[in-house]
Structures are given as C-alpha cells and as structure tokens.
Scaffold this motif. Structure first.
Motif, PDB file in Angstrom:
ATOM      1  N   THR A  29      -2.498   2.443   1.306  1.00  0.00           N
ATOM      2  CA  THR A  29      -1.645   1.445   0.657  1.00  0.00           C
ATOM      3  C   THR A  29      -0.371   2.103   0.137  1.00  0.00           C
ATOM      4  O   THR A  29       0.730   1.581   0.331  1.00  0.00           O
ATOM      5  N   ILE A  30      -0.513   3.251  -0.509  1.00  0.00           N
ATOM      6  CA  ILE A  30       0.649   3.968  -1.035  1.00  0.00           C
ATOM      7  C   ILE A  30       1.577   4.372   0.109  1.00  0.00           C
ATOM      8  O   ILE A  30       2.801   4.203   0.024  1.00  0.00           O
ATOM      9  N   LEU A  31       1.012   4.908   1.192  1.00  0.00           N
ATOM     10  CA  LEU A  31       1.832   5.330   2.322  1.00  0.00           C
ATOM     11  C   LEU A  31       2.531   4.149   2.985  1.00  0.00           C
ATOM     12  O   LEU A  31       3.699   4.251   3.364  1.00  0.00           O
ATOM     13  N   ASP A  32       1.824   3.029   3.118  1.00  0.00           N
ATOM     14  CA  ASP A  32       2.438   1.828   3.701  1.00  0.00           C
ATOM     15  C   ASP A  32       3.619   1.355   2.860  1.00  0.00           C
ATOM     16  O   ASP A  32       4.674   0.993   3.395  1.00  0.00           O
ATOM     17  N   LYS A  33       3.453   1.366   1.540  1.00  0.00           N
ATOM     18  CA  LYS A  33       4.546   0.951   0.654  1.00  0.00           C
ATOM     19  C   LYS A  33       5.723   1.908   0.750  1.00  0.00           C
ATOM     20  O   LYS A  33       6.875   1.483   0.749  1.00  0.00           O
TER      21      LYS A  33
ATOM     22  N   GLN B 136       7.524   1.258   4.009  1.00  0.00           N
ATOM     23  CA  GLN B 136       8.294   0.023   3.915  1.00  0.00           C
ATOM     24  C   GLN B 136       9.570   0.250   3.106  1.00  0.00           C
ATOM     25  O   GLN B 136      10.644  -0.209   3.487  1.00  0.00           O
ATOM     26  N   ARG B 137       9.461   0.967   2.021  1.00  0.00           N
ATOM     27  CA  ARG B 137      10.633   1.228   1.179  1.00  0.00           C
ATOM     28  C   ARG B 137      11.669   2.062   1.933  1.00  0.00           C
ATOM     29  O   ARG B 137      12.864   1.801   1.853  1.00  0.00           O
ATOM     30  N   ILE B 138      11.206   3.078   2.665  1.00  0.00           N
ATOM     31  CA  ILE B 138      12.121   3.903   3.453  1.00  0.00           C
ATOM     32  C   ILE B 138      12.814   3.062   4.508  1.00  0.00           C
ATOM     33  O   ILE B 138      14.025   3.181   4.721  1.00  0.00           O
TER      34      ILE B 138
END
Length: 81
Positions: A56-60, A63-65
């Motif tokens: 979840t942290i990596l997906d967020k 997405q932010r990048i």
C-alpha cells in the motif's frame, strides 16, 4: 512474547522501514526455530499484513511520483528490459 509485529488501534501506522524491519525480524525468528509451529503460523499471518502494508505504501508512493512527474519525462525513461 507480546505481539509487537502488528499495528494496534491506538498506535500510528508503521512506516515502510518499520514494517520491513519487523518482517525481517519475524523471518529470522521462524528460520532460527525460536517459534513453534503455532507461533510460526501466527507470525506468517502477521507477515502477510505487513506485506500488504508495504505494498500500500509503495503504491501510494508510485502514484505520487507519477502525479509529480511530467508525462514527457515518464515516456522518456520507460525502457524495455
């Protein structure tokens, strides 16, 4: 041994680094034989939750990048492996 491997409702969520550290610790405990079968299964279940948290942290972060990166920069850096 207290269950310090999972988030509690009163605690703030683990950071990515904290989750990885706990996963590594759990793996070491299981591989060393410190945990019996029931404990190993419980650690495995906790590990699955930590992996989910990390994803979840990596997906967020991804997405932010993507939101911060102009489209032409992303297209220029895509390389087929």
């Amino acid at each position: 041994m207290p269950d310090d491997h999972a988030d509690t409702p009163d605690s703030k969520p683990l950071s990515f680094e904290q989750a990885i550290d706990r996963l590594e610790s759990m793996i070491d405990e299981i591989e060393s034989g410190e945990a019996g079968l029931e404990d190993a299964i419980a650690r495995y279940e906790q590990g699955q939750q930590l992996v989910k948290r990390c994803r979840t942290i990596l997906d967020k972060a991804e997405q932010r990048i993507a939101e911060l990166t102009p489209d032409n920069v992303v297209a220029d850096t895509d390389v087929d492996e």
